[in-house]
Design a protein around this motif. Structure first.
Motif, PDB file in Angstrom:
ATOM      1  N   THR A  24     -29.190  36.689  47.861  1.00 10.91           N
ATOM      2  CA  THR A  24     -29.585  37.497  49.116  1.00 10.91           C
ATOM      3  C   THR A  24     -28.357  38.559  49.162  1.00 10.91           C
ATOM      4  OG1 THR A  24     -30.151  35.191  50.171  1.00 10.91           O
ATOM      5  CG2 THR A  24     -29.603  36.823  51.681  1.00 10.91           C
ATOM      6  N   SER A  25     -27.237  38.308  49.086  1.00 12.24           N
ATOM      7  CA  SER A  25     -26.103  39.314  49.241  1.00 12.24           C
ATOM      8  C   SER A  25     -26.582  40.690  48.094  1.00 12.24           C
ATOM      9  CB  SER A  25     -24.790  38.845  48.598  1.00 12.24           C
ATOM     10  OG  SER A  25     -23.850  39.913  48.740  1.00 12.24           O
ATOM     11  N   ALA A  26     -27.097  40.336  46.919  1.00 11.08           N
ATOM     12  CA  ALA A  26     -27.214  41.502  45.955  1.00 11.08           C
ATOM     13  C   ALA A  26     -28.486  42.240  46.431  1.00 11.08           C
ATOM     14  CB  ALA A  26     -27.266  40.904  44.631  1.00 11.08           C
ATOM     15  N   PHE A  27     -29.493  41.496  47.042  1.00 11.85           N
ATOM     16  CA  PHE A  27     -30.669  42.366  47.466  1.00 11.85           C
ATOM     17  C   PHE A  27     -30.505  42.993  48.434  1.00 11.85           C
ATOM     18  CE2 PHE A  27     -34.340  42.383  50.056  1.00 11.85           C
ATOM     19  CZ  PHE A  27     -35.427  42.836  49.090  1.00 11.85           C
ATOM     20  N   LEU A  28     -29.633  42.488  49.673  1.00  7.81           N
ATOM     21  CA  LEU A  28     -29.365  43.424  50.779  1.00  7.81           C
ATOM     22  C   LEU A  28     -28.402  44.524  50.367  1.00  7.81           C
ATOM     23  CD1 LEU A  28     -28.907  40.463  53.686  1.00  7.81           C
ATOM     24  CD2 LEU A  28     -31.016  42.012  53.133  1.00  7.81           C
ATOM     25  N   SER A  29     -27.613  44.262  49.414  1.00  7.49           N
ATOM     26  CA  SER A  29     -26.520  45.342  49.275  1.00  7.49           C
ATOM     27  C   SER A  29     -27.162  46.450  48.636  1.00  7.49           C
ATOM     28  CB  SER A  29     -25.681  44.800  48.128  1.00  7.49           C
ATOM     29  OG  SER A  29     -24.783  43.985  49.093  1.00  7.49           O
ATOM     30  N   SER A  30     -28.398  46.367  48.036  1.00  4.98           N
ATOM     31  CA  SER A  30     -28.998  47.427  47.399  1.00  4.98           C
ATOM     32  C   SER A  30     -30.252  48.016  48.069  1.00  4.98           C
ATOM     33  CB  SER A  30     -29.586  47.179  46.040  1.00  4.98           C
ATOM     34  OG  SER A  30     -30.336  46.135  45.978  1.00  4.98           O
ATOM     35  N   THR A  31     -30.260  47.613  49.418  1.00  8.58           N
ATOM     36  CA  THR A  31     -31.317  48.052  50.220  1.00  8.58           C
ATOM     37  C   THR A  31     -30.594  49.350  51.240  1.00  8.58           C
ATOM     38  OG1 THR A  31     -31.105  46.426  51.882  1.00  8.58           O
ATOM     39  CG2 THR A  31     -32.703  46.382  50.252  1.00  8.58           C
ATOM     40  N   VAL A  32     -30.999  49.526  52.241  1.00 10.37           N
ATOM     41  CA  VAL A  32     -30.256  50.676  53.301  1.00 10.37           C
ATOM     42  C   VAL A  32     -29.556  49.593  54.039  1.00 10.37           C
ATOM     43  CG1 VAL A  32     -32.137  52.440  52.961  1.00 10.37           C
ATOM     44  CG2 VAL A  32     -32.488  50.653  54.800  1.00 10.37           C
ATOM     45  N   LEU A  33     -29.682  48.335  53.994  1.00 10.07           N
ATOM     46  CA  LEU A  33     -28.849  47.591  55.039  1.00 10.07           C
ATOM     47  C   LEU A  33     -27.266  47.334  54.296  1.00 10.07           C
ATOM     48  CD1 LEU A  33     -31.392  44.466  55.508  1.00 10.07           C
ATOM     49  CD2 LEU A  33     -30.715  46.590  57.129  1.00 10.07           C
ATOM     50  N   PRO A  34     -26.481  47.253  55.138  1.00 14.35           N
ATOM     51  CA  PRO A  34     -25.047  47.038  54.745  1.00 14.35           C
ATOM     52  C   PRO A  34     -24.685  45.867  53.844  1.00 14.35           C
ATOM     53  CG  PRO A  34     -25.271  46.658  57.046  1.00 14.35           C
ATOM     54  CD  PRO A  34     -26.410  46.990  56.717  1.00 14.35           C
ATOM     55  N   GLY A  35     -24.140  45.742  53.002  1.00 10.41           N
ATOM     56  CA  GLY A  35     -23.632  44.503  52.185  1.00 10.41           C
ATOM     57  C   GLY A  35     -22.849  44.963  51.208  1.00 10.41           C
ATOM     58  N   ASN A  36     -21.948  43.852  50.631  1.00  8.86           N
ATOM     59  CA  ASN A  36     -20.955  44.360  49.530  1.00  8.86           C
ATOM     60  C   ASN A  36     -21.053  42.973  48.574  1.00  8.86           C
ATOM     61  OD1 ASN A  36     -18.966  44.748  47.990  1.00  8.86           O
ATOM     62  ND2 ASN A  36     -17.736  45.263  49.761  1.00  8.86           N
ATOM     63  N   SER A  37     -22.125  43.160  47.413  1.00 12.07           N
ATOM     64  CA  SER A  37     -22.403  42.031  46.492  1.00 12.07           C
ATOM     65  C   SER A  37     -21.156  41.813  45.550  1.00 12.07           C
ATOM     66  CB  SER A  37     -23.489  42.297  45.872  1.00 12.07           C
ATOM     67  OG  SER A  37     -23.579  43.515  45.105  1.00 12.07           O
ATOM     68  N   GLU A  38     -20.305  42.826  45.679  1.00  9.11           N
ATOM     69  CA  GLU A  38     -19.235  42.749  44.491  1.00  9.11           C
ATOM     70  C   GLU A  38     -18.463  41.588  44.994  1.00  9.11           C
ATOM     71  OE1 GLU A  38     -20.080  45.537  46.107  1.00  9.11           O
ATOM     72  OE2 GLU A  38     -20.586  47.034  44.594  1.00  9.11           O
ATOM     73  N   ILE A  39     -18.077  41.638  46.204  1.00 14.34           N
ATOM     74  CA  ILE A  39     -17.176  40.602  46.744  1.00 14.34           C
ATOM     75  C   ILE A  39     -17.653  39.205  46.487  1.00 14.34           C
ATOM     76  CG2 ILE A  39     -16.069  39.728  48.863  1.00 14.34           C
ATOM     77  CD1 ILE A  39     -15.925  42.597  49.870  1.00 14.34           C
ATOM     78  N   ILE A  40     -18.877  39.034  46.935  1.00 13.05           N
ATOM     79  CA  ILE A  40     -19.511  37.688  46.647  1.00 13.05           C
ATOM     80  C   ILE A  40     -19.463  37.364  45.184  1.00 13.05           C
ATOM     81  CG2 ILE A  40     -21.819  36.452  46.875  1.00 13.05           C
ATOM     82  CD1 ILE A  40     -20.202  37.008  49.802  1.00 13.05           C
ATOM     83  N   PHE A  41     -19.785  38.270  44.264  1.00 16.30           N
ATOM     84  CA  PHE A  41     -19.886  38.127  43.074  1.00 16.30           C
ATOM     85  C   PHE A  41     -18.736  37.486  42.562  1.00 16.30           C
ATOM     86  CE2 PHE A  41     -19.725  39.158  38.410  1.00 16.30           C
ATOM     87  CZ  PHE A  41     -20.809  38.635  38.096  1.00 16.30           C
ATOM     88  N   LEU A  42     -17.454  38.271  42.769  1.00 15.13           N
ATOM     89  CA  LEU A  42     -16.284  37.843  42.334  1.00 15.13           C
ATOM     90  C   LEU A  42     -15.742  36.566  42.975  1.00 15.13           C
ATOM     91  CD1 LEU A  42     -14.725  41.424  42.176  1.00 15.13           C
ATOM     92  CD2 LEU A  42     -15.281  39.842  40.263  1.00 15.13           C
ATOM     93  N   THR A  43     -16.071  36.342  44.146  1.00 19.18           N
ATOM     94  CA  THR A  43     -15.661  35.075  44.848  1.00 19.18           C
ATOM     95  C   THR A  43     -16.299  33.849  44.511  1.00 19.18           C
ATOM     96  OG1 THR A  43     -15.429  36.203  46.970  1.00 19.18           O
ATOM     97  CG2 THR A  43     -16.048  34.100  47.239  1.00 19.18           C
ATOM     98  N   ILE A  44     -17.636  34.165  43.815  1.00 19.10           N
ATOM     99  CA  ILE A  44     -18.041  32.654  43.138  1.00 19.10           C
ATOM    100  C   ILE A  44     -17.556  32.714  41.580  1.00 19.10           C
ATOM    101  CG2 ILE A  44     -20.403  31.952  42.427  1.00 19.10           C
ATOM    102  CD1 ILE A  44     -21.703  33.109  44.934  1.00 19.10           C
ATOM    103  N   ALA A  45     -17.827  33.842  40.943  1.00 14.62           N
ATOM    104  CA  ALA A  45     -17.334  34.089  39.663  1.00 14.62           C
ATOM    105  C   ALA A  45     -16.011  33.631  39.259  1.00 14.62           C
ATOM    106  CB  ALA A  45     -17.801  35.453  38.943  1.00 14.62           C
ATOM    107  N   THR A  46     -14.733  33.838  39.959  1.00 12.92           N
ATOM    108  CA  THR A  46     -13.615  33.814  39.756  1.00 12.92           C
ATOM    109  C   THR A  46     -13.225  32.240  39.596  1.00 12.92           C
ATOM    110  OG1 THR A  46     -13.076  35.768  40.516  1.00 12.92           O
ATOM    111  CG2 THR A  46     -11.370  34.169  40.441  1.00 12.92           C
TER     112      THR A  46
END
Length: 162
Positions: A24-46
């Motif tokens: 959801t975060s990755a999808f929304l981040s790459s549309t015209v809607l605001p989002g930041n999938s990098e933070i979510i990605f690192l929050t889950i991966a770390t």
């Protein structure tokens, strides 16, 4: 009852639904809607990497591919929205839009490799749709760019946070 500010509650939420949250975060981040999938990605991966998962573990690979697929589909959605735009007779002289239009006309779908860039990446996708570039070529370059982006984030997360 749950405590919204409890770290344990957030960890259990991320544990159960982390792939849906990432998508959801990755999808929304790459549309015209605001989002930041990098933070979510690192929050889950770390935490996964702290727990001893390797780059090639099923958890890390699932997270990586869900992020890439979600982000690529979001960019393709922006491309499709661009296809719905009516042809413009005269381009208004906005510096960023003019720059993106010139680069996309010059390099074609190859420019979509950079669709992960903040602000102009969404414009690249919308302009590619508006110019009616081949959607298959666009999807290939969008996906390649997203793979490079998330693999880079994964290595960045390893080297900075571990």
């Amino acid at each position: 009852m749950f405590d919204l500010f409890s770290w344990d509650w957030w960890q259990s939420l991320l544990g159960e639904h982390r792939l849906w949250i990432m998508f959801t975060s990755a999808f929304l981040s790459s549309t015209v809607l605001p989002g930041n999938s990098e933070i979510i990605f690192l929050t889950i991966a770390t935490p996964l990497l702290w727990a001893g998962s390797s780059y090639f573990s099923a958890d890390i690979q699932s997270l990586l591919w869900v992020a890439v697929i979600g982000n690529s589909l979001g960019s393709l959605t922006t491309y499709l929205l661009g296809r719905w735009l009516p042809p413009m007779q005269k381009i208004q002289h906005h510096r960023k839009i003019t720059w993106v239009l010139e680069k996309t006309q010059r390099y074609g779908s190859l420019m979509l490799f950079f669709s992960w860039l903040p602000i102009v990446g969404d414009l690249f996708c919308a302009v590619a749709g508006w110019l009616r570039l081949n959607w298959v070529a666009c999807l290939v370059f969008i996906t390649l760019g997203k793979i490079v982006r998330y693999v880079f984030l994964l290595f960045l997360g390893i080297n900075v946070f571990l």
